[in-house]
Design a protein around this motif. Sequence first.
Motif, PDB file in Angstrom:
ATOM      1  N   GLY A  10     -27.076  -5.655   6.630  1.00 20.17           N
ATOM      2  CA  GLY A  10     -28.025  -6.153   5.847  1.00 20.17           C
ATOM      3  C   GLY A  10     -29.248  -6.826   6.240  1.00 20.17           C
ATOM      4  N   VAL A  11     -29.950  -7.734   5.604  1.00 23.02           N
ATOM      5  CA  VAL A  11     -31.177  -8.303   6.178  1.00 23.02           C
ATOM      6  C   VAL A  11     -31.230  -9.668   5.922  1.00 23.02           C
ATOM      7  CG1 VAL A  11     -33.699  -8.436   5.963  1.00 23.02           C
ATOM      8  CG2 VAL A  11     -32.366  -6.128   5.433  1.00 23.02           C
ATOM      9  N   THR A  12     -31.401 -10.663   7.156  1.00 22.14           N
ATOM     10  CA  THR A  12     -31.301 -11.920   6.873  1.00 22.14           C
ATOM     11  C   THR A  12     -32.762 -12.354   6.540  1.00 22.14           C
ATOM     12  OG1 THR A  12     -29.514 -12.115   8.459  1.00 22.14           O
ATOM     13  CG2 THR A  12     -30.856 -14.193   8.085  1.00 22.14           C
ATOM     14  N   ILE A  71     -38.224 -33.353  13.395  1.00 22.36           N
ATOM     15  CA  ILE A  71     -37.411 -32.019  13.356  1.00 22.36           C
ATOM     16  C   ILE A  71     -37.777 -30.955  12.213  1.00 22.36           C
ATOM     17  CG2 ILE A  71     -35.764 -33.169  11.294  1.00 22.36           C
ATOM     18  CD1 ILE A  71     -34.197 -31.826  14.310  1.00 22.36           C
ATOM     19  N   GLY A  72     -37.372 -29.960  12.618  1.00 19.75           N
ATOM     20  CA  GLY A  72     -37.593 -28.584  11.658  1.00 19.75           C
ATOM     21  C   GLY A  72     -36.524 -28.542  10.608  1.00 19.75           C
ATOM     22  N   PHE A  73     -36.694 -27.572   9.774  1.00 18.98           N
ATOM     23  CA  PHE A  73     -35.570 -27.141   8.611  1.00 18.98           C
ATOM     24  C   PHE A  73     -35.970 -25.896   8.481  1.00 18.98           C
ATOM     25  CE2 PHE A  73     -33.005 -27.299   4.875  1.00 18.98           C
ATOM     26  CZ  PHE A  73     -31.849 -28.041   5.348  1.00 18.98           C
ATOM     27  N   ALA A  74     -34.701 -25.071   8.425  1.00 18.57           N
ATOM     28  CA  ALA A  74     -34.929 -23.887   7.792  1.00 18.57           C
ATOM     29  C   ALA A  74     -33.770 -23.231   6.592  1.00 18.57           C
ATOM     30  CB  ALA A  74     -34.733 -22.997   9.143  1.00 18.57           C
ATOM     31  N   LEU A  75     -34.205 -22.342   5.887  1.00 14.54           N
ATOM     32  CA  LEU A  75     -33.318 -21.907   4.925  1.00 14.54           C
ATOM     33  C   LEU A  75     -33.288 -20.313   5.025  1.00 14.54           C
ATOM     34  CD1 LEU A  75     -34.993 -23.747   1.573  1.00 14.54           C
ATOM     35  CD2 LEU A  75     -32.661 -24.256   2.804  1.00 14.54           C
ATOM     36  N   GLU A  76     -31.952 -20.080   4.793  1.00 15.44           N
ATOM     37  CA  GLU A  76     -31.778 -18.556   5.005  1.00 15.44           C
ATOM     38  C   GLU A  76     -30.909 -18.231   3.834  1.00 15.44           C
ATOM     39  OE1 GLU A  76     -31.817 -17.216   9.682  1.00 15.44           O
ATOM     40  OE2 GLU A  76     -30.001 -17.601   8.688  1.00 15.44           O
ATOM     41  N   VAL A  77     -31.169 -16.601   3.483  1.00 14.66           N
ATOM     42  CA  VAL A  77     -30.218 -16.095   2.671  1.00 14.66           C
ATOM     43  C   VAL A  77     -29.896 -14.632   3.280  1.00 14.66           C
ATOM     44  CG1 VAL A  77     -30.826 -16.987   0.315  1.00 14.66           C
ATOM     45  CG2 VAL A  77     -32.158 -14.912   1.190  1.00 14.66           C
ATOM     46  N   GLU A  78     -28.768 -13.996   2.823  1.00 14.09           N
ATOM     47  CA  GLU A  78     -28.467 -12.861   3.290  1.00 14.09           C
ATOM     48  C   GLU A  78     -28.754 -11.607   2.167  1.00 14.09           C
ATOM     49  OE1 GLU A  78     -27.408 -12.152   6.521  1.00 14.09           O
ATOM     50  OE2 GLU A  78     -27.293 -14.089   6.753  1.00 14.09           O
ATOM     51  N   ALA A 108     -45.608 -18.585   5.581  1.00 13.35           N
ATOM     52  CA  ALA A 108     -44.682 -18.737   4.658  1.00 13.35           C
ATOM     53  C   ALA A 108     -44.179 -20.133   4.447  1.00 13.35           C
ATOM     54  CB  ALA A 108     -43.565 -17.530   4.954  1.00 13.35           C
ATOM     55  N   ALA A 109     -44.393 -20.740   5.606  1.00 12.12           N
ATOM     56  CA  ALA A 109     -43.965 -22.192   5.472  1.00 12.12           C
ATOM     57  C   ALA A 109     -45.031 -22.887   6.266  1.00 12.12           C
ATOM     58  CB  ALA A 109     -42.621 -22.387   6.159  1.00 12.12           C
ATOM     59  N   ASP A 110     -45.150 -24.314   6.045  1.00  5.67           N
ATOM     60  CA  ASP A 110     -46.295 -24.919   6.856  1.00  5.67           C
ATOM     61  C   ASP A 110     -45.728 -25.282   8.208  1.00  5.67           C
ATOM     62  OD1 ASP A 110     -48.696 -24.971   5.799  1.00  5.67           O
ATOM     63  OD2 ASP A 110     -48.398 -27.127   4.889  1.00  5.67           O
ATOM     64  N   TRP A 111     -46.548 -25.158   9.353  1.00  5.89           N
ATOM     65  CA  TRP A 111     -45.868 -25.334  10.564  1.00  5.89           C
ATOM     66  C   TRP A 111     -44.712 -24.703  10.904  1.00  5.89           C
ATOM     67  CZ3 TRP A 111     -48.558 -28.503  14.305  1.00  5.89           C
ATOM     68  CH2 TRP A 111     -49.957 -29.036  13.912  1.00  5.89           C
ATOM     69  N   GLY A 112     -44.569 -23.553  10.340  1.00  6.49           N
ATOM     70  CA  GLY A 112     -43.442 -22.715  10.624  1.00  6.49           C
ATOM     71  C   GLY A 112     -43.850 -21.306  10.207  1.00  6.49           C
ATOM     72  N   TYR A 113     -42.828 -20.454   9.934  1.00  6.86           N
ATOM     73  CA  TYR A 113     -43.006 -19.249   9.063  1.00  6.86           C
ATOM     74  C   TYR A 113     -42.099 -18.588   8.716  1.00  6.86           C
ATOM     75  CZ  TYR A 113     -40.279 -17.493  13.360  1.00  6.86           C
ATOM     76  OH  TYR A 113     -39.311 -17.313  14.602  1.00  6.86           O
ATOM     77  N   GLY A 114     -41.949 -17.452   8.198  1.00  2.72           N
ATOM     78  CA  GLY A 114     -40.901 -16.646   7.135  1.00  2.72           C
ATOM     79  C   GLY A 114     -40.685 -15.401   8.084  1.00  2.72           C
ATOM     80  N   TRP A 115     -39.421 -15.005   7.973  1.00  2.00           N
ATOM     81  CA  TRP A 115     -38.724 -13.719   8.564  1.00  2.00           C
ATOM     82  C   TRP A 115     -37.942 -13.038   7.790  1.00  2.00           C
ATOM     83  CZ3 TRP A 115     -37.566 -18.825   9.726  1.00  2.00           C
ATOM     84  CH2 TRP A 115     -36.221 -19.360   9.589  1.00  2.00           C
ATOM     85  N   ALA A 116     -37.822 -11.775   7.918  1.00  2.00           N
ATOM     86  CA  ALA A 116     -36.826 -10.961   7.604  1.00  2.00           C
ATOM     87  C   ALA A 116     -36.332  -9.924   8.530  1.00  2.00           C
ATOM     88  CB  ALA A 116     -37.249 -10.124   6.367  1.00  2.00           C
ATOM     89  N   PHE A 117     -35.124 -10.465   9.056  1.00  2.00           N
ATOM     90  CA  PHE A 117     -34.470  -9.573  10.294  1.00  2.00           C
ATOM     91  C   PHE A 117     -33.292  -8.649   9.842  1.00  2.00           C
ATOM     92  CE2 PHE A 117     -34.926 -13.371  13.556  1.00  2.00           C
ATOM     93  CZ  PHE A 117     -36.642 -12.914  13.378  1.00  2.00           C
ATOM     94  N   SER A 153     -31.365 -11.081  -3.357  1.00  6.53           N
ATOM     95  CA  SER A 153     -30.315 -11.680  -2.442  1.00  6.53           C
ATOM     96  C   SER A 153     -29.332 -12.281  -3.617  1.00  6.53           C
ATOM     97  CB  SER A 153     -30.630 -12.828  -1.536  1.00  6.53           C
ATOM     98  OG  SER A 153     -29.600 -13.453  -1.070  1.00  6.53           O
ATOM     99  N   HIS A 154     -28.167 -12.133  -3.711  1.00  4.04           N
ATOM    100  CA  HIS A 154     -27.055 -12.611  -4.281  1.00  4.04           C
ATOM    101  C   HIS A 154     -26.341 -13.785  -3.492  1.00  4.04           C
ATOM    102  CE1 HIS A 154     -28.400  -9.858  -7.318  1.00  4.04           C
ATOM    103  NE2 HIS A 154     -28.157  -8.761  -6.234  1.00  4.04           N
ATOM    104  N   SER A 155     -26.740 -14.050  -2.392  1.00  4.04           N
ATOM    105  CA  SER A 155     -25.954 -14.763  -1.743  1.00  4.04           C
ATOM    106  C   SER A 155     -26.363 -16.277  -1.631  1.00  4.04           C
ATOM    107  CB  SER A 155     -25.967 -14.493  -0.141  1.00  4.04           C
ATOM    108  OG  SER A 155     -27.142 -14.963   0.517  1.00  4.04           O
ATOM    109  N   THR A 156     -25.443 -17.115  -1.451  1.00  4.23           N
ATOM    110  CA  THR A 156     -25.926 -18.811  -1.423  1.00  4.23           C
ATOM    111  C   THR A 156     -27.176 -19.018  -0.484  1.00  4.23           C
ATOM    112  OG1 THR A 156     -23.669 -19.079  -1.576  1.00  4.23           O
ATOM    113  CG2 THR A 156     -24.992 -20.929  -1.772  1.00  4.23           C
ATOM    114  N   VAL A 157     -28.070 -19.800  -0.837  1.00  3.74           N
ATOM    115  CA  VAL A 157     -29.034 -20.214   0.096  1.00  3.74           C
ATOM    116  C   VAL A 157     -28.694 -21.304   0.928  1.00  3.74           C
ATOM    117  CG1 VAL A 157     -31.387 -21.481   0.298  1.00  3.74           C
ATOM    118  CG2 VAL A 157     -30.915 -19.860  -1.588  1.00  3.74           C
ATOM    119  N   LYS A 158     -28.547 -21.261   2.168  1.00  5.92           N
ATOM    120  CA  LYS A 158     -28.213 -22.093   3.241  1.00  5.92           C
ATOM    121  C   LYS A 158     -29.227 -22.677   4.067  1.00  5.92           C
ATOM    122  CE  LYS A 158     -23.394 -20.130   3.553  1.00  5.92           C
ATOM    123  NZ  LYS A 158     -22.805 -19.343   4.305  1.00  5.92           N
ATOM    124  N   GLY A 159     -28.872 -24.133   4.357  1.00  7.39           N
ATOM    125  CA  GLY A 159     -30.161 -24.626   5.430  1.00  7.39           C
ATOM    126  C   GLY A 159     -29.617 -25.365   6.353  1.00  7.39           C
TER     127      GLY A 159
END
Length: 380
Positions: A202-204, A165-172, A188-197, A232-238
Amino acid sequence: MHDVIVIGGGPAGASAAVTAARAGLRTALVDKARFPRDKLCGGGFTGRSLSYFQQIFDAPRPDAPMLCRNEMAFYAFGQHLGTYQDCPPLYLAMRRSLDAELCARAIAAGAEDFTGRAMQSLTPDGAVTLVDGTLLKAPVVIGADGVNSPTARSLFGTAFNRHEIGFALEVECDTSPDTLPVRIDFGAADWGYGWAFPKQHGVTVGVGGLLRRNPDLKSLLERYLVATGLESHSTVKGQFLPFGHARKQPGKGRVLLAGDAAGLVDPITGEGIAYAMKSGQMAALAGIQSLAKGTPETALTQYRQDLRAITKAIGQARFLRQLMFRPIFRRVFINSFVRSTHLRHEYLRLLAGETEYSGLSRSISRRLPRYFWRTIANTR
Ligand SMILES: Cc1cc2nc3c(=O)[nH]c(=O)nc-3n(C[C@H](O)[C@H](O)[C@H](O)COP(=O)(O)OP(=O)(O)OC[C@H]3O[C@@H](n4cnc5c(N)ncnc54)[C@H](O)[C@@H]3O)c2cc1C
């Protein structure tokens, strides 16, 4: 008594329910949440998602607000690889509004609304009990209840394999998205990547990859936020992400699994909305055909056959993932991405859902020796 019970009203469940209801089946749509509800997601809605949406919901594009971006910036390990205009378009949506719309479209098509009530238990022969004690029965059940799928757990004991399985964290971030391109960071992560959308308000920002390769994803997200210069001042969610682990058995008995519940996420890009919609539609069509023949027990066999188009693509992407993410090849990939217009173009088309893996695999395999020698020559 219904003809089909759909558990989960996300993209997979809404697509299944709209397809079944439009075919005249008595369809129950169950979700533990009332919509609109939040769903952790980058909200990248690709050309592939758009074309499946058009086929399934019979509308030109979702009404939910979406930004459209043709500009993409790529980075690797802090280095700016390039910013490219005129990329194939990527739409960016908030899942809260997108999913509420898809679910509403299914209900408008005739699905009976059981949202706001969780499925508590089910039996493989199609008896579903909701938390409030309501008992629903149907000859075909579609489990579209996401990565932690209670349906898959009830059928197989577990919803997914922790090793795969993979896992991902995001903030707004509150930053104005006005002129920001879509940003992708290899490494930005091993066997994965980072993103700013960039989104409408705002931006995720997120990082994600294989869980077993990223034991401290939280530190990676903190580092990544610093690298992007966003606050970001929002909670980190995973959330878990079934990153390339398609279930060998997409169901059992009269129960079919669709979307994340069946592990249908692209192992390279993490895109899951498109396959969720398409597999939901396929599951409903298999149900419709089997009911028309009076043999609902054959729905799963039919569904499994139809699903091959998606599981084959996921298999090809898993192979290609070795070339992009395995440490010994990663430098070759990144160098080739910068130098080869062809590779970059194909990758961008893939991100936008405009091409399939078979074409990209063939093209990379043909060029691999050249990419290798170029990288070796450059590192000498
Ligand atoms: C951080 C992150 C970023 C992502 N970014 C992207 C992206 O940019 N683009 C993209 O295409 N994909 C992305 N994905 C993947 C995408 O979010 C999923 O693949 C997609 O949501 C799968 O849709 P689904 O309908 O199968 O499941 P879901 O969208 O998870 O829907 C499942 C539904 O089941 C319901 N449910 C759960 N339990 C029960 C129960 N007991 N009873 C009744 N209902 C229940 C839930 O309430 C939910 O509404 C991302 C995923 C993550 C984690």
